[in-house]
Design a protein around this motif. Structure first.
Motif, PDB file in Angstrom:
ATOM      1  N   GLY A 242      26.800  56.537 -32.629  1.00  0.00           N
ATOM      2  CA  GLY A 242      25.401  56.820 -32.375  1.00  0.00           C
ATOM      3  C   GLY A 242      24.576  55.558 -32.182  1.00  0.00           C
ATOM      4  N   MET A 243      25.216  54.487 -31.676  1.00  0.00           N
ATOM      5  CA  MET A 243      24.557  53.183 -31.573  1.00  0.00           C
ATOM      6  C   MET A 243      24.505  52.650 -30.147  1.00  0.00           C
ATOM      7  N   LEU A 244      24.729  53.500 -29.156  1.00  0.00           N
ATOM      8  CA  LEU A 244      24.830  53.005 -27.788  1.00  0.00           C
ATOM      9  C   LEU A 244      23.520  52.418 -27.280  1.00  0.00           C
ATOM     10  N   ASP A 245      22.395  52.822 -27.832  1.00  0.00           N
ATOM     11  CA  ASP A 245      21.122  52.233 -27.416  1.00  0.00           C
ATOM     12  C   ASP A 245      20.992  50.785 -27.870  1.00  0.00           C
ATOM     13  N   GLU A 246      21.806  50.389 -28.843  1.00  0.00           N
ATOM     14  CA  GLU A 246      21.667  49.061 -29.458  1.00  0.00           C
ATOM     15  C   GLU A 246      22.779  48.096 -29.069  1.00  0.00           C
ATOM     16  N   ILE A 247      24.004  48.580 -28.973  1.00  0.00           N
ATOM     17  CA  ILE A 247      25.161  47.716 -28.757  1.00  0.00           C
ATOM     18  C   ILE A 247      26.143  48.411 -27.805  1.00  0.00           C
ATOM     19  N   GLY A 248      27.244  47.726 -27.475  1.00  0.00           N
ATOM     20  CA  GLY A 248      28.325  48.355 -26.729  1.00  0.00           C
ATOM     21  C   GLY A 248      28.438  47.939 -25.281  1.00  0.00           C
ATOM     22  N   THR A 249      27.355  47.411 -24.695  1.00  0.00           N
ATOM     23  CA  THR A 249      27.376  46.871 -23.337  1.00  0.00           C
ATOM     24  C   THR A 249      26.531  45.599 -23.316  1.00  0.00           C
ATOM     25  N   VAL A 250      26.769  44.771 -22.311  1.00  0.00           N
ATOM     26  CA  VAL A 250      25.954  43.568 -22.134  1.00  0.00           C
ATOM     27  C   VAL A 250      24.860  43.924 -21.133  1.00  0.00           C
ATOM     28  N   GLU A 251      23.717  44.330 -21.656  1.00  0.00           N
ATOM     29  CA  GLU A 251      22.589  44.756 -20.840  1.00  0.00           C
ATOM     30  C   GLU A 251      21.290  44.194 -21.405  1.00  0.00           C
ATOM     31  N   ILE A 252      20.336  43.976 -20.544  1.00  0.00           N
ATOM     32  CA  ILE A 252      19.031  43.479 -20.973  1.00  0.00           C
ATOM     33  C   ILE A 252      18.431  44.435 -21.995  1.00  0.00           C
ATOM     34  N   GLY A 253      17.961  43.870 -23.093  1.00  0.00           N
ATOM     35  CA  GLY A 253      17.318  44.640 -24.154  1.00  0.00           C
ATOM     36  C   GLY A 253      18.214  44.978 -25.310  1.00  0.00           C
ATOM     37  N   LYS A 254      19.528  44.924 -25.106  1.00  0.00           N
ATOM     38  CA  LYS A 254      20.435  45.254 -26.200  1.00  0.00           C
ATOM     39  C   LYS A 254      20.656  44.046 -27.109  1.00  0.00           C
ATOM     40  N   ALA A 255      21.119  44.322 -28.319  1.00  0.00           N
ATOM     41  CA  ALA A 255      21.431  43.244 -29.253  1.00  0.00           C
ATOM     42  C   ALA A 255      22.473  42.315 -28.638  1.00  0.00           C
ATOM     43  N   ALA A 256      22.296  41.023 -28.851  1.00  0.00           N
ATOM     44  CA  ALA A 256      23.226  40.033 -28.306  1.00  0.00           C
ATOM     45  C   ALA A 256      24.424  39.894 -29.232  1.00  0.00           C
ATOM     46  N   ASP A 257      25.203  40.978 -29.310  1.00  0.00           N
ATOM     47  CA  ASP A 257      26.481  40.995 -30.022  1.00  0.00           C
ATOM     48  C   ASP A 257      27.566  40.783 -28.971  1.00  0.00           C
ATOM     49  N   LEU A 258      28.197  39.622 -28.988  1.00  0.00           N
ATOM     50  CA  LEU A 258      29.096  39.222 -27.916  1.00  0.00           C
ATOM     51  C   LEU A 258      30.380  38.641 -28.472  1.00  0.00           C
ATOM     52  N   ALA A 259      31.448  38.779 -27.701  1.00  0.00           N
ATOM     53  CA  ALA A 259      32.715  38.103 -27.999  1.00  0.00           C
ATOM     54  C   ALA A 259      33.069  37.230 -26.806  1.00  0.00           C
ATOM     55  N   ILE A 260      33.538  36.013 -27.091  1.00  0.00           N
ATOM     56  CA  ILE A 260      33.922  35.047 -26.065  1.00  0.00           C
ATOM     57  C   ILE A 260      35.436  34.910 -26.107  1.00  0.00           C
ATOM     58  N   TRP A 261      36.078  34.979 -24.942  1.00  0.00           N
ATOM     59  CA  TRP A 261      37.538  35.098 -24.899  1.00  0.00           C
ATOM     60  C   TRP A 261      38.186  34.022 -24.022  1.00  0.00           C
ATOM     61  N   ASP A 262      39.310  33.521 -24.513  1.00  0.00           N
ATOM     62  CA  ASP A 262      40.153  32.607 -23.739  1.00  0.00           C
ATOM     63  C   ASP A 262      41.138  33.417 -22.907  1.00  0.00           C
ATOM     64  N   VAL A 263      40.632  34.079 -21.880  1.00  0.00           N
ATOM     65  CA  VAL A 263      41.471  34.876 -20.981  1.00  0.00           C
ATOM     66  C   VAL A 263      41.030  34.608 -19.550  1.00  0.00           C
ATOM     67  N   THR A 264      41.888  34.959 -18.605  1.00  0.00           N
ATOM     68  CA  THR A 264      41.550  34.774 -17.198  1.00  0.00           C
ATOM     69  C   THR A 264      41.051  36.055 -16.541  1.00  0.00           C
ATOM     70  N   ARG A 265      41.241  37.183 -17.219  1.00  0.00           N
ATOM     71  CA  ARG A 265      40.748  38.468 -16.728  1.00  0.00           C
ATOM     72  C   ARG A 265      40.659  39.421 -17.911  1.00  0.00           C
ATOM     73  N   PRO A 266      39.774  40.414 -17.890  1.00  0.00           N
ATOM     74  CA  PRO A 266      39.581  41.283 -19.049  1.00  0.00           C
ATOM     75  C   PRO A 266      40.839  42.034 -19.474  1.00  0.00           C
ATOM     76  N   GLY A 267      41.701  42.398 -18.520  1.00  0.00           N
ATOM     77  CA  GLY A 267      42.904  43.147 -18.872  1.00  0.00           C
ATOM     78  C   GLY A 267      43.820  42.423 -19.833  1.00  0.00           C
ATOM     79  N   GLU A 268      43.690  41.108 -19.928  1.00  0.00           N
ATOM     80  CA  GLU A 268      44.521  40.352 -20.874  1.00  0.00           C
ATOM     81  C   GLU A 268      44.270  40.761 -22.319  1.00  0.00           C
ATOM     82  N   LEU A 269      43.077  41.267 -22.603  1.00  0.00           N
ATOM     83  CA  LEU A 269      42.764  41.666 -23.974  1.00  0.00           C
ATOM     84  C   LEU A 269      43.644  42.817 -24.440  1.00  0.00           C
ATOM     85  N   CYS A 270      44.167  43.586 -23.505  1.00  0.00           N
ATOM     86  CA  CYS A 270      45.056  44.698 -23.829  1.00  0.00           C
ATOM     87  C   CYS A 270      46.530  44.320 -23.632  1.00  0.00           C
TER      88      CYS A 270
END
Length: 403
Positions: free
Chosen positions: A357-385
């Motif tokens: 129930g927190m999608l208005d606050e977090i979960g995507t990188v969008e203007i206005g949302k909380a700046a909760d971010l993760a920085i990754w040493d990967v070359t593409r997002p699929g590497e996280l999986c």
């Protein structure tokens, strides 16, 4: 534009829904002000910014901070012996009916102090943080009496204050019948619903109400009583549903417009269609599926067909999912349940936020949302999986501050 922090020389997987996979922005910039995202987009379009700090990310990827939306992080004791029993052929149900399982964790948790519970939970949380987690849901349910349930929830609140991670709490009083009520389960159900829940709510310890709906746990009628009480208190609900059998849990969650129905390996199409109509998120828990050596996977094709949102979580707990890595959960969701990497990453960000129930606050990188971010040493997002066990998270930001 004045800002506290400017992130540049990076790529951003915003996880905003749309035609671009991962909502990706190549060669991007992120502007953070007052703990929120003030601007995000291609660096070539960056407006004039007066930032107190500029952070060069050297081509790393930025995602929303990962969200573990289903954990049992606070507990005492160890159940590795049960792991050996299961490897020797014993089933989860057999162990539980013989007095093991959840009840063994209850004994240890009742005996532990708040300080001990906090210290042990923080060691498990360290694994989640190292894999990019900035928000975690924590359930009670290893107390099963008033004193210990409140103790667990107080510890969860303290973790939220002191760990650099957002915490949402869930009251899970209907998790198992404690030994002292084995011959009078109705009295325990009354206690859990009419005494412990109101006390926890009055103390401000509860964000949501959960239950374990299975033949070895609690019936749909018992859970309905709990959910009626939660509704009267203005609390949202969620449910451990249809994990070991088709007990109608998915449909029950839908009837109460639950935030989520979790596990759902045995959910039927009727249950899935009910979830879709009610907007209930399916939380997939591949760690428990792996550890219990289950053979019936959640009905992912049905979930896709009916448009049910899918979240992914660790289910970190002492008995059936001793998993303290969010990226491991992503890998297992792809390998075992055949989620695409984009579905899995959305499940640990956007859809996990929805499940809390927190999608208005977090979960995507969008203007206005909380700046909760993760920085990754990967070359593409699929590497996280893709990687299983490789350290990938270079930094985390919660509310714009590096933590």
């Amino acid at each position: 534009m004045k800002a506290d922090r400017l992130l540049i020389d990076c790529h951003v997987a915003t996880m905003v829904e749309g035609p671009v996979p991962y909502g990706a922005i190549q060669d991007a910039a992120v502007v953070i002000a007052d703990g929120r995202i003030a601007w995000v987009g291609p660096r070539a379009h960056l407006p004039a910014v007066d930032a107190a700090e500029t952070v060069q990310l050297d081509g790393r990827w930025v995602t929303p901070g990962l969200i573990d939306c289903h954990t049992h992080l606070v507990f005492a004791g160890d159940r590795s012996a049960e792991f050996e029993q299961r490897l020797g052929g014993a089933t989860y149900e057999e162990i539980a009916r013989a007095g093991g399982g959840i009840v063994s964790s209850v004994k240890a948790t009742r005996a532990a102090s708040e300080e001990d519970l906090f210290a042990s939970a923080m060691t498990r949380l360290a694994g989640l943080k190292a894999t990019g987690v900035t928000t975690v849901e924590i359930k009670s349910g290893y107390g099963l009496d008033r004193e210990t349930e409140l103790k667990m929830l107080r510890v969860a609140r303290r973790i939220g204050r002191e760990s650099g991670v957002r915490v949402r709490t869930s009251y899970l009083g209907l998790h198992a019948v404690p030994p002292e009520y084995r011959d009078d389960r109705a009295a325990y159900v009354d206690l859990a619903i009419d005494d412990i829940l109101p006390a926890a709510h009055a103390e401000g310890l509860v964000d949501a109400v959960d239950a374990y709906c299975e033949p070895i746990a609690f019936s749909t009628d018992e859970v309905s009583r709990l959910f009626d009480k939660a509704r009267a208190l203005g609390l949202p609900v969620k449910l451990h549903a249809d994990q070991l059998s088709n007990g109608g849990g998915a449909a029950l969650a839908a009837r109460y417009q639950a935030l989520s129905a979790d596990h759902i390996e045995h959910a039927t199409e009727d249950g899935v269609t009910a979830m879709a109509a009610a907007g209930v998120v399916a939380v997939l828990l591949p760690g428990a599926y792996l550890m219990l050596r289950e053979t019936q996977a959640p009905p992912v094709d049905l979930l896709r067909r009916h448009g049910v949102r899918m979240a992914v979580a660790t289910d970190c707990n002492p008995g059936t999912s001793p998993v303290a890595s969010m990226t491991a959960a992503l890998n297992l969701a792809c390998v075992q349940f055949r989620l695409t990497p984009e579905e899995a990453l959305a499940g640990a960000t956007r859809e996990a936020a929805r499940a809390l129930g927190m999608l208005d606050e977090i979960g995507t990188v969008e203007i206005g949302k909380a700046a909760d971010l993760a920085i990754w040493d990967v070359t593409r997002p699929g590497e996280l999986c893709y990687w299983l066990g490789k350290p990938l998270c270079a930094a985390r930001y919660r509310g714009g501050l590096r933590v």
